[in-house]
Design an enzyme around this catalytic site. Sequence first.
Site, PDB file in Angstrom:
ATOM      1  N   ASN A   1       3.424  -9.881 -11.607  1.00  0.00           N
ATOM      2  CA  ASN A   1       2.131 -10.039 -10.955  1.00  0.00           C
ATOM      3  C   ASN A   1       1.331 -11.099 -11.714  1.00  0.00           C
ATOM      4  OD1 ASN A   1      -0.395  -7.619  -9.810  1.00  0.00           O
ATOM      5  ND2 ASN A   1       0.201  -9.590  -8.985  1.00  0.00           N
TER       6      ASN A   1
ATOM      7  N   TYR B   1     -12.122 -14.286  -3.839  1.00  0.00           N
ATOM      8  CA  TYR B   1     -12.049 -13.000  -4.514  1.00  0.00           C
ATOM      9  C   TYR B   1     -13.173 -12.845  -5.520  1.00  0.00           C
ATOM     10  CZ  TYR B   1     -10.585  -9.945  -8.296  1.00  0.00           C
ATOM     11  OH  TYR B   1     -10.558  -8.997  -9.270  1.00  0.00           O
TER      12      TYR B   1
ATOM     13  N   TYR C   1     -12.279  -9.100  -1.371  1.00  0.00           N
ATOM     14  CA  TYR C   1     -11.334 -10.139  -0.991  1.00  0.00           C
ATOM     15  C   TYR C   1     -11.677 -10.662   0.405  1.00  0.00           C
ATOM     16  CZ  TYR C   1      -8.383  -7.459  -4.294  1.00  0.00           C
ATOM     17  OH  TYR C   1      -7.889  -6.775  -5.372  1.00  0.00           O
TER      18      TYR C   1
ATOM     19  N   GLU D   1     -14.574  -4.539  -5.972  1.00  0.00           N
ATOM     20  CA  GLU D   1     -13.676  -5.685  -5.989  1.00  0.00           C
ATOM     21  C   GLU D   1     -13.483  -6.127  -4.539  1.00  0.00           C
ATOM     22  OE1 GLU D   1      -9.402  -6.467  -8.178  1.00  0.00           O
ATOM     23  OE2 GLU D   1      -9.663  -4.629  -7.020  1.00  0.00           O
TER      24      GLU D   1
ATOM     25  N   GLU E   1      -2.582 -15.349  -5.661  1.00  0.00           N
ATOM     26  CA  GLU E   1      -1.926 -14.236  -6.344  1.00  0.00           C
ATOM     27  C   GLU E   1      -0.480 -14.146  -5.893  1.00  0.00           C
ATOM     28  OE1 GLU E   1      -2.122  -9.479  -7.390  1.00  0.00           O
ATOM     29  OE2 GLU E   1      -3.733 -10.367  -6.210  1.00  0.00           O
TER      30      GLU E   1
END
Length: 345
Positions: free
Chosen positions: A70, A102, A113, A111, A201
């Site tokens: 990741n 983000y 997105y 959080e 990502e």
Amino acid sequence: MKYSLRKAAAALACVAGLYASSAGAQTCLTNNQTGTHDGYYYSFWKDSGNVTFCLHPGGRYTSQWSNINNWVGGKGWNPGGRRTVTYSGTFNPNGNSYLTLYGWTTNPLVEYYIVDSWGSWRPPGSGFLGTVTSDGGTYDIYRTQRVNQPSIIGTATFYQYWSVRQQKRVGGTITTGNHFDAWATLGLNLGTHNYMVMATEGYQSSGSSDITLGSGGSSSSSGGGSSSSSGGGGSKSFTVRARGTTGGESITLRVNNQNVQTWTLGTSMQNYTASTSLSGGITVAFTNDSGNRDVQVDYIIVNGQTRQSEAQTYNTGLYANGSCGGGSNSEWMHCNGAIGYGNTP
């Protein structure tokens, strides 16, 4: 796939791990790090695998990754917030990956997105709440929760808010205020803004990206539909508190007869913000009167100074004494016209 860019290491600046490329036009990162580069905030994090993440002049960054578990990296701003973000470039994932604006807020810890493209799997997969149309596309809205996971304040339980575009794209404009307002109508409230980046990502995948932010991301706001600007950006700040009677009413903030920001109103009172470097007379104009459409402007705030609409003697949109423009000292515009609020400081 753990869809979170939040990793605690990404919120900690690590001063080691920089090297300059032989071309001298870029700086590449080898260790987890946050900081600023050529006027932009950046963040970079990986757990294992091979990633080359390079910072180029201005708002550009490039990435290549393979055999990764990741990783995430991007350029943007700290703090983030209501911005009209433009970007361009390429995004070439092989497997699970996505391209997203983000960010984080605190109090509440959230959080978020705004996803424009993805690889073999479309995030987040659950928690659908509705849609929002913005910048030429429709986004699906989701809410998910992370329990006892790393965050910018340490291990915590928090919500993730998502807007995921129904049709992929790489490049265009993201008006963050449209998403923030749509989330709020669903009870998804944000707190105090922390950083915001246009990020790549990758999760157990390989790929590459080459992304460039445009023009610094001008500040913007909308309270019920959409916004656009032509003279925005500068040291003079404005907050317009307004609503429509039917929804869909369009108002424009003008300074010195130049358009600064245009908003499409909802039916509840909302704050609409903008900034400009222009100087001169200030007006808020109602521009699309039709049928039962009317506009109520409660007040505007100019660099912290509140100016009430009912205290203004210039109002060409009020219907009074049998005609449009037939009165003054009112919060209302029933016709196409404008309320004048004096001059800029």
